[in-house]
Scaffold this motif. Structure first.
Motif, PDB file in Angstrom:
ATOM      1  N   ARG A  82      -3.318   0.499   8.029  1.00 57.05           N
ATOM      2  CA  ARG A  82      -3.009  -0.372   6.896  1.00 57.05           C
ATOM      3  C   ARG A  82      -1.508  -0.622   6.778  1.00 57.05           C
ATOM      4  NH1 ARG A  82      -6.868   0.402   1.890  1.00 57.05           N
ATOM      5  NH2 ARG A  82      -5.146  -0.751   1.035  1.00 57.05           N
TER       6      ARG A  82
ATOM      7  N   TRP B  13       1.015   4.620   0.986  1.00 58.13           N
ATOM      8  CA  TRP B  13       0.270   5.523   1.861  1.00 58.13           C
ATOM      9  C   TRP B  13       0.732   6.966   1.745  1.00 58.13           C
ATOM     10  CZ3 TRP B  13       3.075   8.206   5.455  1.00 58.13           C
ATOM     11  CH2 TRP B  13       4.360   7.725   5.735  1.00 58.13           C
TER      12      TRP B  13
ATOM     13  N   LEU C  93      -2.520  -6.853   2.012  1.00 62.36           N
ATOM     14  CA  LEU C  93      -1.816  -5.578   2.114  1.00 62.36           C
ATOM     15  C   LEU C  93      -0.305  -5.713   1.924  1.00 62.36           C
ATOM     16  CD1 LEU C  93      -3.708  -4.157   5.207  1.00 62.36           C
ATOM     17  CD2 LEU C  93      -4.050  -3.554   2.814  1.00 62.36           C
TER      18      LEU C  93
ATOM     19  N   SER D 149      -9.108  -4.607   0.070  1.00 57.84           N
ATOM     20  CA  SER D 149      -7.850  -4.773  -0.670  1.00 57.84           C
ATOM     21  C   SER D 149      -7.718  -6.137  -1.317  1.00 57.84           C
ATOM     22  CB  SER D 149      -6.671  -4.568   0.269  1.00 57.84           C
ATOM     23  OG  SER D 149      -6.751  -3.309   0.866  1.00 57.84           O
TER      24      SER D 149
ATOM     25  N   TYR E 176       0.832  -1.193   0.000  1.00 56.35           N
ATOM     26  CA  TYR E 176       0.000   0.000   0.000  1.00 56.35           C
ATOM     27  C   TYR E 176       0.873   1.253   0.000  1.00 56.35           C
ATOM     28  CZ  TYR E 176      -3.428   3.380   1.715  1.00 56.35           C
ATOM     29  OH  TYR E 176      -4.231   4.467   1.869  1.00 56.35           O
TER      30      TYR E 176
END
Length: 158
Positions: A58, A11, A119, A96, A9
């Motif tokens: 996450r 971010w 993830l 996800s 991910y």
């Protein structure tokens, strides 16, 4: 030496753009000082905090394989699972993609440990390689078997 998997991910970009957007909105509200601007700033700031909090949670996904030991973390605590203790694998869907609940035979009775593989880069392949190597007798549900078949078709798992 074993290494944890990388988070898949990104971010940084969403948090950066959200922060820029919040700054602009708050600046416009403060400069205009229309009736109710303080409430609007509080709401915008609360939404930003919720978004950044979700992004942070996450990034907490963790999975590391060290021989017969699998170490996972979903949000707070680390859980280490021995291959011989794994009883069953159940797939559940997340925004996800699929992740897995591992049923483990523990000292205090059965436990449920979540492996947030959706993830993580190579999360699915790493988890199923570990299961096949150290817990081949574990019961896989329908979704888990389907994912394993897809990984075999793609050549990610033998």
């Amino acid at each position: 030496m074993a290494h944890p998997l990388e988070v898949s991910y990104n971010w940084r970009t969403p948090v950066l753009f959200a922060s820029i957007g919040v700054s602009i909105c708050v600046g416009v509200l403060i400069r205009g000082q229309v009736r109710g601007w303080v409430s609007a700033v509080v709401v915008i700031f609360a939404l930003w905090v919720a978004f950044v909090g979700l992004a942070y949670l996450r990034t907490r996904a963790y999975l590391m394989v060290d021989g017969p030991r699998l170490t996972v973390r979903r949000f707070r605590r680390f859980h280490t699972v021995e291959g011989a203790e794994l009883v069953a694998v159940r797939q559940f869907l997340t925004p996800s993609g699929p992740s897995y609940a591992l049923s483990v035979r523990g000292a205090g009775g059965p436990q449920r440990v979540v492996a947030p593989v959706a993830l993580l880069r190579r999360g699915h392949a790493t988890l199923f390689e570990w299961i096949l190597a150290y817990a081949p007798d574990a019961d896989l549900d329908k979704g888990s078997r389907k994912t394993l078949d897809q990984l075999r078709e793609r050549g990610l798992v033998l």
